[in-house]
Design an enzyme around this catalytic site. Structure first.
Site, short mmCIF file in Angstrom:
data_model
loop_
_atom_site.label_atom_id
_atom_site.label_comp_id
_atom_site.label_asym_id
_atom_site.label_seq_id
_atom_site.Cartn_x
_atom_site.Cartn_y
_atom_site.Cartn_z
CG ASP A 178 -2.22 -9.04 -7.55
OD1 ASP A 178 -3.31 -8.51 -7.82
OD2 ASP A 178 -1.68 -8.92 -6.44
CG ASP A 233 -5.73 -6.38 -1.94
OD1 ASP A 233 -6.19 -6.99 -2.91
OD2 ASP A 233 -4.51 -6.20 -1.76
#
Length: 674
Positions: A178, A233
């Site tokens: 991430d 996201d």
């Protein structure tokens, strides 16, 4: 997964196949990414033989986040279901952990420590369990000092080689890396360092770059990772899915074996969308050659979820070894045609309907890149049926639906029934006080004649359905359309809302007898009251919204129902109206009884200084009013529209050109004179 501010947070030419951010208050941008180069790129992929087709598997984040149910028992249960439910045999192989698997602090030696409550036997024991099932195991960390969860678990920045060694020792096969808390260190440097650390372990590990597309990884990460996120996201809403799809579609030239554009995980089964919308996500992710990572807790999944996720014909499109990502060949008024070249020379064709109402979408075999031929075999990958077409590829696709086809030249066309398109026309309304008229069309796109043709409309018990035209014809030659009509009346006492009817057709051909069914949704409506009525007090035919539900007499707020505030535009408050978030549509039945729509429109003050939108009013199939782009600096804009004679009206809010983040829009004082 990324940190979020403050909240962290059947039809084809044969019939219709319904196909279908841990979020903060905003939806991911919907605007398309900058166009990819016109000519296909052949970037240098990692020379390790990994991810030659898009990875398939499971990730827990979308269904559990950091809640207690994310634990060893869950991961083992999902691995068991991969085997017992046939997902492993269908191609799914990775069982991946997301954030929150570790303790917030490293040990004295600087090593990562698994959470002993969630994983009492450690990570290696879970990996061993997964491997014993013939599956592969994945894990998560961030290319920063901490991960993305609010707690902030240890990230990999400046610990790359140590962490990679731990992962390899545990038996990790896949790393999602991430982008949170990166301390301003250059993205290319951070991700390249972890690539080198993974290589140094000697263990083959698929490397998933999750930096949200912020640094355009498709342009530089081909030899760094095997897949890269192209967007923020996803969340379990239609607005989020649509916006992410639009950003990923233009990047087709960058995908290929060992390198994949990643539009984030599947939401199929999480409950925020309809099965039609979930089929669309699965269809479009497959034609985009996207990774297929299941994001729902399979221990709670229903049969419809497994049916979607297990469709091997659709999976074959995603996993085709040629490795092409589908390319948009047309997109107009919400009607998308996306085509993917397959290794056997055939084409996968997605007919995708972005809009909130059924639409007819048409292309041709040659426009899809196939050579000219006398006939083509058309395979519907959701209906699992074949037909023969002379070249036209068409379907009336349900709202938010996708018809996914596999098309190839066919010499033995007589082996398949002619491709007959069965489609309702216009909006289908029904009332309890009097019959309403509906119609449908049957068109033969095949070379062979359709003979002894009959069309039938059926509904639930008690519905009065009577034909107003002949419903049989002796033959239907190639290119000819047969139109049928009915009067439909719902039983007294039927509540307003959507009900399912079945439109079916039967015909003969050289291939034998064929029957096609087309589910049709009819809306039971009530006529508007005479006089002036606020739209927020009226029943709606339907509504769709980019974030959360459309709100009555309050702003849209967040993702929950009735969580908004007083409607406020430019400091002026309104007690009546609609709070929406782009893209949004509110559909109302007028029955030809109304004359004027009035409203004051603008971005709600809760948007702050960001966001742009545009308002439109549609009467039946005509756009009758539009504002142009509206931003937060503008006071409420008056809208007046003549709706005389219209059967229905749609109140539409679209993106103003800067994506849909912060597009909290109001239809203040919206009212109809009837």
């Amino acid at each position: 997964m990324r940190a979020l501010p403050s909240l962290r947070l059947h039809g084809l030419v044969l019939g219709v196949a319904c196909a279908a951010l841990v979020g903060a208050v905003q939806v991911a941008p919907a605007g398309a990414a900058e166009p990819a180069p016109a000519s296909p790129l052949r970037l240098a992929a990692p020379d390790d033989g990994l991810a030659l087709t898009p990875p398939m598997g499971f990730n827990n984040w979308n269904s559990t986040h950091c809640r207690p149910e994310f634990n060893e028992a869950m991961i083992k249960g999902v691995a068991d279901l991969f085997v017992t439910k046939g997902l492993k045999d269908a191609g799914y192989e990775y069982i991946n952990l997301d954030d929150c698997w570790a303790l917030p602090q490293r040990d004295a030696a600087g090593k990562l420590v698994p959470d002993p409550v969630r994983f009492p036997n450690g990570i290696k024991a879970v990996a061993d369990y997964v491997h014993a099932k013939g599956l592969k195991f994945g894990i998560y960390t961030s290319a920063g000092t901490k991960t993305c969860d609010r707690v902030g678990f240890p990230g990999g920045l400046n610990h790359e080689y140590s962490d990679a060694r731990q992962f390899a020792d545990w038996g990790v096969d896949y790393l999602k890396y991430d982008n949170c808390n990166h301390q301003g260190v250059d993205a290319k440097k951070r991700y390249t360092t972890m690539r080198d650390a993974l290589k140094a372990t000697g263990r083959p590990i698929v490397f998933s770059i999750c930096e949200w597309g912020e640094n355009r990884p498709w342009e530089w990460a081909a030899d760094v990772g095997h897949l890269w996120r192209t967007t923020g996201d996803i969340n379990d809403s239609w607005g989020s899915t649509l916006s992410i799809m639009k950003k990923n579609l233009p990047l087709h030239a960058y995908a290929g074996p060992g390198n994949w554009n990643d539009p984030d995980m599947l939401e199929v089964g999480n409950g925020g969308m309809t099965d039609t919308e979930y089929r669309t996500q699965f269809s479009m992710w497959s034609i985009m050659a996207a990774p297929l990572l299941i994001g729902t807790d399979l221990r709670k999944a229903d049969d419809a979820t497994f049916e979607i996720l297990s469709n091997r014909e659709v999976i074959a499109v995603d996993q085709d070894p040629l490795g092409r990502q589908g390319e948009v060949i047309s997109s107009e008024a919400g009607r998308w045609v996306v085509v993917k070249e397959l290794s056997d020379g055939s084409r996968a064709i997605a007919l995708f309907n972005e809009s909130d109402r059924p639409q007819r979408i048409e292309t041709s075999a040659t426009d899809a890149g196939l050579p000219r031929a006398r006939d083509y075999r058309v395979r519907d990958l959701w209906a699992h049926s074949d037909a023969s077409s002379a070249g036209t590829i068409a379907a009336t696709v349900p709202a938010h639906g996708t018809v996914l086809l596999r098309v190839s030249p066919e010499r033995r066309w007589e082996s398949y029934p002619p491709a007959v398109e069965l489609a309702p026309t216009g909006d289908w309304f029904a009332r309890t006080d009097r019959p309403a008229e509906v119609s449908a069309k049957l068109t033969n796109h095949g070379r062979d004649k359709a003979r002894a043709v009959s069309v039938r409309l059926s509904g639930p018990e008690g519905w009065d359905i009577r034909p107003t035209t002949p419903t049989r014809t002796g033959k239907l030659s190639s290119g000819i359309t047969f139109t049928t009509g009915w009067k439909v009346k719902a039983p007294g006492g039927t509540r307003p809302g959507d009900y399912d009817l079945v439109l079916s057709a039967a015909y003969d051909s050289q291939a034998g007898k064929t029957r096609r069914e087309h589910p049709v949704r009819v809306s039971v409506v009530v006529p508007p009251q005479p006089g002036v009525s606020y739209v927020s007090d009226m029943p709606w035919v339907s509504s769709s919204n980019g974030w959360g539900p459309v709100e009555r007499d309050r702003s849209v707020g967040g993702s929950g129902a009735r969580d908004g505030k007083t409607l406020t535009i430019g400091g002026q408050t309104y007690t009546k109206g609609l709070g929406v978030h782009a893209p949004s549509v509110v559909h109302l039945y007028l029955g030809g009884k109304c004359s004027t729509l009035r409203a004051s429109v603008g971005l709600d003050d809760e948007s702050g200084t960001r966001g742009t939108v545009a308002y439109e009013v549609w009467a039946d199939d005509r756009k009758i009013a539009a504002t142009g782009v509206v931003d937060n600096s503008m006071p409420a804009q008056p809208v007046t529209a003549d709706v005389t004679g219209a059967h229905s009206v749609r109140l539409v809010v679209t993106d103003g050109g800067d994506a849909v983040a912060y597009d909290h829009a109001d239809w203040a004082d919206a009212r109809l004179t009837c």
